[in-house]
Design a protein around this motif. Structure first.
Motif, PDB file in Angstrom:
ATOM      1  N   ALA A 296      13.164   3.854  12.119  1.00 56.68           N
ATOM      2  CA  ALA A 296      12.823   5.148  11.807  1.00 56.68           C
ATOM      3  C   ALA A 296      11.691   4.953  10.604  1.00 56.68           C
ATOM      4  CB  ALA A 296      14.265   5.743  10.971  1.00 56.68           C
ATOM      5  N   ARG A 297      11.645   4.044   9.908  1.00 53.63           N
ATOM      6  CA  ARG A 297      10.498   4.134   8.754  1.00 53.63           C
ATOM      7  C   ARG A 297       9.371   3.733   9.647  1.00 53.63           C
ATOM      8  NH1 ARG A 297       8.893   1.268   3.932  1.00 53.63           N
ATOM      9  NH2 ARG A 297       7.500  -0.363   4.329  1.00 53.63           N
ATOM     10  N   GLN A 298       9.280   2.811  10.693  1.00 48.29           N
ATOM     11  CA  GLN A 298       8.066   2.818  11.444  1.00 48.29           C
ATOM     12  C   GLN A 298       7.536   3.785  12.248  1.00 48.29           C
ATOM     13  OE1 GLN A 298       8.195  -0.960  13.976  1.00 48.29           O
ATOM     14  NE2 GLN A 298       6.531  -0.347  15.381  1.00 48.29           N
TER      15      GLN A 298
ATOM     16  N   VAL B 193       0.961  -1.272  -0.136  1.00 51.43           N
ATOM     17  CA  VAL B 193       0.178  -0.087   0.060  1.00 51.43           C
ATOM     18  C   VAL B 193       0.905   1.355   0.002  1.00 51.43           C
ATOM     19  CG1 VAL B 193      -1.882   1.197   1.354  1.00 51.43           C
ATOM     20  CG2 VAL B 193      -1.652  -1.127   1.300  1.00 51.43           C
ATOM     21  N   LYS B 194       0.567   2.196  -0.735  1.00 52.52           N
ATOM     22  CA  LYS B 194       1.477   3.319  -0.885  1.00 52.52           C
ATOM     23  C   LYS B 194       0.934   4.473   0.186  1.00 52.52           C
ATOM     24  CE  LYS B 194       2.609   7.064  -4.385  1.00 52.52           C
ATOM     25  NZ  LYS B 194       2.165   7.460  -5.705  1.00 52.52           N
TER      26      LYS B 194
ATOM     27  N   LEU C  83      -4.676  -2.164  10.509  1.00 46.21           N
ATOM     28  CA  LEU C  83      -3.252  -3.003  11.205  1.00 46.21           C
ATOM     29  C   LEU C  83      -2.221  -3.107  10.131  1.00 46.21           C
ATOM     30  CD1 LEU C  83      -2.137  -4.266  13.576  1.00 46.21           C
ATOM     31  CD2 LEU C  83      -3.281  -6.431  12.647  1.00 46.21           C
ATOM     32  N   VAL C  84      -0.974  -2.717  10.200  1.00 46.46           N
ATOM     33  CA  VAL C  84       0.027  -2.752   9.363  1.00 46.46           C
ATOM     34  C   VAL C  84       0.893  -3.800   9.919  1.00 46.46           C
ATOM     35  CG1 VAL C  84       1.861  -1.656   8.025  1.00 46.46           C
ATOM     36  CG2 VAL C  84      -0.008  -0.291   8.665  1.00 46.46           C
ATOM     37  N   LEU C  85       1.322  -4.922   8.943  1.00 48.05           N
ATOM     38  CA  LEU C  85       2.358  -5.960   9.441  1.00 48.05           C
ATOM     39  C   LEU C  85       3.450  -5.540   8.360  1.00 48.05           C
ATOM     40  CD1 LEU C  85       2.976  -8.562  10.843  1.00 48.05           C
ATOM     41  CD2 LEU C  85       2.158  -9.721   8.954  1.00 48.05           C
ATOM     42  N   GLU C  86       4.850  -5.449   8.947  1.00 48.59           N
ATOM     43  CA  GLU C  86       5.910  -5.186   8.386  1.00 48.59           C
ATOM     44  C   GLU C  86       6.911  -6.499   8.769  1.00 48.59           C
ATOM     45  OE1 GLU C  86       7.222  -1.639   6.665  1.00 48.59           O
ATOM     46  OE2 GLU C  86       5.469  -2.988   6.024  1.00 48.59           O
ATOM     47  N   VAL C  87       7.331  -7.089   7.475  1.00 45.17           N
ATOM     48  CA  VAL C  87       8.066  -8.342   7.668  1.00 45.17           C
ATOM     49  C   VAL C  87       9.545  -8.342   7.358  1.00 45.17           C
ATOM     50  CG1 VAL C  87       8.322 -10.765   6.918  1.00 45.17           C
ATOM     51  CG2 VAL C  87       5.938  -9.637   6.752  1.00 45.17           C
ATOM     52  N   ASP C  88      10.108  -8.546   8.608  1.00 48.01           N
ATOM     53  CA  ASP C  88      11.618  -8.325   8.455  1.00 48.01           C
ATOM     54  C   ASP C  88      12.342  -9.757   8.046  1.00 48.01           C
ATOM     55  OD1 ASP C  88      11.034  -5.776   9.285  1.00 48.01           O
ATOM     56  OD2 ASP C  88      11.952  -6.382  11.575  1.00 48.01           O
TER      57      ASP C  88
ATOM     58  N   ARG D 265       7.368  11.566   2.489  1.00 46.35           N
ATOM     59  CA  ARG D 265       8.048  10.681   1.265  1.00 46.35           C
ATOM     60  C   ARG D 265       7.216   9.464   1.111  1.00 46.35           C
ATOM     61  NH1 ARG D 265      13.780   9.200   4.078  1.00 46.35           N
ATOM     62  NH2 ARG D 265      12.375   9.153   5.791  1.00 46.35           N
ATOM     63  N   VAL D 266       7.310   8.728  -0.162  1.00 39.87           N
ATOM     64  CA  VAL D 266       6.291   7.736  -0.534  1.00 39.87           C
ATOM     65  C   VAL D 266       6.761   6.430  -0.041  1.00 39.87           C
ATOM     66  CG1 VAL D 266       5.426   6.278  -2.362  1.00 39.87           C
ATOM     67  CG2 VAL D 266       5.300   8.904  -2.387  1.00 39.87           C
ATOM     68  N   ARG D 267       6.148   5.940   0.710  1.00 43.18           N
ATOM     69  CA  ARG D 267       6.489   4.546   1.211  1.00 43.18           C
ATOM     70  C   ARG D 267       5.524   3.359   0.905  1.00 43.18           C
ATOM     71  NH1 ARG D 267      11.479   4.760   4.163  1.00 43.18           N
ATOM     72  NH2 ARG D 267      11.472   6.782   5.545  1.00 43.18           N
ATOM     73  N   PHE D 268       6.021   2.047   0.965  1.00 50.10           N
ATOM     74  CA  PHE D 268       4.972   1.040   0.667  1.00 50.10           C
ATOM     75  C   PHE D 268       4.962   0.114   1.665  1.00 50.10           C
ATOM     76  CE2 PHE D 268       5.952   2.692  -3.646  1.00 50.10           C
ATOM     77  CZ  PHE D 268       4.765   2.661  -4.243  1.00 50.10           C
ATOM     78  N   THR D 269       3.793  -0.184   2.570  1.00 55.59           N
ATOM     79  CA  THR D 269       3.824  -0.971   3.305  1.00 55.59           C
ATOM     80  C   THR D 269       3.642  -2.566   2.974  1.00 55.59           C
ATOM     81  OG1 THR D 269       1.485  -0.846   3.546  1.00 55.59           O
ATOM     82  CG2 THR D 269       3.005   0.588   4.996  1.00 55.59           C
ATOM     83  N   ASP D 270       4.142  -3.552   3.648  1.00 57.91           N
ATOM     84  CA  ASP D 270       4.042  -4.863   3.334  1.00 57.91           C
ATOM     85  C   ASP D 270       2.601  -5.396   3.304  1.00 57.91           C
ATOM     86  OD1 ASP D 270       6.755  -4.961   2.972  1.00 57.91           O
ATOM     87  OD2 ASP D 270       7.383  -5.941   5.297  1.00 57.91           O
ATOM     88  N   CYS D 271       2.006  -5.451   4.496  1.00 60.99           N
ATOM     89  CA  CYS D 271       0.415  -5.799   4.523  1.00 60.99           C
ATOM     90  C   CYS D 271      -0.338  -4.766   5.450  1.00 60.99           C
ATOM     91  CB  CYS D 271       0.549  -7.394   5.186  1.00 60.99           C
ATOM     92  SG  CYS D 271       1.422  -8.427   4.121  1.00 60.99           S
ATOM     93  N   GLU D 272      -1.726  -4.712   5.010  1.00 56.68           N
ATOM     94  CA  GLU D 272      -2.557  -3.825   5.763  1.00 56.68           C
ATOM     95  C   GLU D 272      -4.015  -4.594   5.863  1.00 56.68           C
ATOM     96  OE1 GLU D 272      -3.057   0.130   4.737  1.00 56.68           O
ATOM     97  OE2 GLU D 272      -0.782   0.686   4.913  1.00 56.68           O
ATOM     98  N   TRP D 273      -4.632  -4.466   7.002  1.00 60.98           N
ATOM     99  CA  TRP D 273      -5.856  -4.941   7.101  1.00 60.98           C
ATOM    100  C   TRP D 273      -6.758  -3.778   7.873  1.00 60.98           C
ATOM    101  CZ3 TRP D 273      -1.751  -8.270   8.261  1.00 60.98           C
ATOM    102  CH2 TRP D 273      -1.897  -9.487   7.812  1.00 60.98           C
ATOM    103  N   PRO D 274      -7.779  -3.504   7.263  1.00 57.43           N
ATOM    104  CA  PRO D 274      -8.673  -2.171   7.712  1.00 57.43           C
ATOM    105  C   PRO D 274      -9.439  -3.129   8.945  1.00 57.43           C
ATOM    106  CG  PRO D 274      -8.870  -2.525   5.225  1.00 57.43           C
ATOM    107  CD  PRO D 274      -8.251  -3.857   5.740  1.00 57.43           C
ATOM    108  N   LEU D 275      -9.488  -2.445   9.972  1.00 58.38           N
ATOM    109  CA  LEU D 275     -10.191  -3.251  11.167  1.00 58.38           C
ATOM    110  C   LEU D 275     -11.640  -2.658  11.429  1.00 58.38           C
ATOM    111  CD1 LEU D 275      -7.143  -3.035  14.012  1.00 58.38           C
ATOM    112  CD2 LEU D 275      -7.726  -4.813  12.182  1.00 58.38           C
ATOM    113  N   SER D 276     -12.367  -3.289  12.130  1.00 56.86           N
ATOM    114  CA  SER D 276     -13.813  -2.942  12.211  1.00 56.86           C
ATOM    115  C   SER D 276     -14.147  -1.536  13.076  1.00 56.86           C
ATOM    116  CB  SER D 276     -14.556  -4.229  12.948  1.00 56.86           C
ATOM    117  OG  SER D 276     -13.944  -4.292  14.502  1.00 56.86           O
TER     118      SER D 276
END
Length: 307
Positions: A267-269, A223-224, A247-252, A231-242
Motif C-alpha cells: 500500500a505504501r508503494q 528522502v521526504k 528511481l526509488v529502491l525500497e529495502v525489505d 502523508r509524509v513518507r521517507f524513501t530508503d534510496c533514490e537516484w535521479p535518472l538522466s
C-alpha cells in the motif's frame, strides 16, 4: 527485632522486594525466621540465595534484580536488557546477561540468565542513572555487538541506537575507544564512521558498499515525500535518472515477510507511486548475499555510474 525489621525492609524495598539470605542475616533476621515466612507462604525463594519478600510472579524489573543479586557484589545487567533500560526499543532477548567480576567464580546456574566473568572495571562501567545495577547503555550496546554471533545483528543494534537518538555515532565511537580492546572493533568503527556520514541502517550501509564496489553513484537517502493521501513518507534510496525520472529502491528486512507488514508495504508503494517515479524493491538478504545482481539491475534501469 524491630530495628532488624526496619533494616531488611529498607534493603528489600530498594531492590524491588528482593533480598539475599546474607543481607537478611546481616540485618539481624535469623535463618529460621526466614524459613518460617517462606513456609507460611508470605515469602518465596526467587533463587538459591535470593528471597522474594512477596509471592507471585516476578516483574521484569524484579527479574533483573534477581540476576544481579544472584551474581553477587559488583554484578551488572548487560546486553540488550541494559540497552533497553537506557531506552532502546524493538530489541529483545529471552536470556538476561549479567557481568560478574573475573576474580570470582561463576555463580550457580540460574534458568533464564547468562553469567559472564569480566576483567573490566565493572564499577566504572555501571550506569549512574538506572536504579538496577546496570552497565552503561552505550557500553552495553557495544559489548553486545562485540559478542553477537551475527555481524549483521551487531551492526543493526548500533544503527538502532543511533536511529532512536539514544547516542550519536561520534558518541559511540568515543565509548568504543574508552572500552579499549574489544572484539570486532575495526568493523564497528568503520560502520560507525559510515553511520556518522548519514547512513541510518544496516541496509543503507549495504547499499553504500554495493555502490562503492560496483561503481554506482551513491543514492539520496531518507528522502521526504508526500504520498497520494498527503502523508509524509521517507524513501530508503533514490537516484535521479538522466531522462528526468527518479528511481526509488525500497529495502525489505525480514520483518517485512509478515503478511500484514507486507500488505502495508504494498500500500505504501502504491501511495508513493507517481509520474516520473519508478519504485523497485529488494530484500536485505539479496543485498547481503547477491549484491552483484542488485547492481546489475540498477545499472540496467539507468542508475548513473560514479564519476
Amino acid at each position: 527485632m524491630e530495628k532488624a525489621s526496619e533494616t531488611w525492609r529498607s534493603i528489600a524495598k530498594a531492590q524491588g522486594g528482593l533480598i539475599t539470605r546474607r543481607q537478611l542475616t546481616q540485618a539481624g533476621l535469623a535463618p529460621h525466621a526466614v524459613l518460617h515466612r517462606v513456609r507460611s507462604e508470605k515469602w518465596q525463594f526467587a533463587g538459591p540465595k535470593v528471597i522474594a519478600t512477596f509471592t507471585g510472579e516476578l516483574t521484569h524489573e524484579q527479574r533483573l534484580w534477581l540476576g544481579v543479586l544472584h551474581g553477587g557484589e559488583e554484578s551488572l545487567i548487560a546486553g540488550v536488557h541494559a540497552a533497553t533500560l537506557g531506552g532502546l526499543r524493538n530489541w529483545d532477548r529471552d536470556v538476561i546477561t549479567v557481568l560478574v567480576p573475573y576474580s570470582r567464580n561463576l555463580p550457580r546456574r540460574l534458568e533464564g540468565y547468562r553469567f559472564v566473568r569480566s576483567k573490566r572495571d565493572l564499577p566504572n562501567l555501571q550506569s549512574t542513572e538506572i536504579d538496577v545495577p546496570t552497565c552503561r547503555p552505550r557500553a552495553a550496546v557495544l559489548l553486545f555487538a562485540a559478542e553477537e554471533r551475527s555481524e549483521r545483528s551487531a551492526l543493526g543494534i548500533l544503527a538502532a541506537t543511533i536511529q532512536q537518538r539514544l547516542a550519536t555515532a561520534p558518541e559511540l565511537l568515543t565509548e568504543l575507544e574508552a572500552l579499549g580492546r574489544i572484539r570486532r572493533a575495526p568493523v564497528m568503527r568503520r560502520a560507525l564512521e559510515e553511520f556518522g556520514g548519514g547512513i541510518q541502517s544496516v541496509s543503507e550501509l549495504d547499499v553504500a558498499r554495493l555502490c562503492k564496489k560496483f561503481g554506482i553513484t551513491e543514492p539520496l537517502r531518507q528522502v521526504k515525500r508526500r504520498d497520494a493521501d498527503g502523508r509524509v513518507r521517507f524513501t530508503d534510496c533514490e537516484w535521479p535518472l538522466s531522462d528526468g525520472r527518479i528511481l526509488v529502491l525500497e529495502v525489505d528486512g525480514a520483518f517485512h515477510m509478515e503478511v500484514e507488514q507486507w500488505e502495508d508495504d504494498l500500500a505504501r508503494q502504491r501511495a508513493l507511486s507517481a509520474d516520473g517515479r519508478v519504485i523497485i524493491r529488494c530484500t536485505s538478504r539479496e543485498l547481503r548475499d547477491t549484491p552483484e545482481v542488485i547492481a546489475r539491475d540498477l545499472k540496467r534501469l539507468g542508475v548513473p555510474l560514479a564519476a
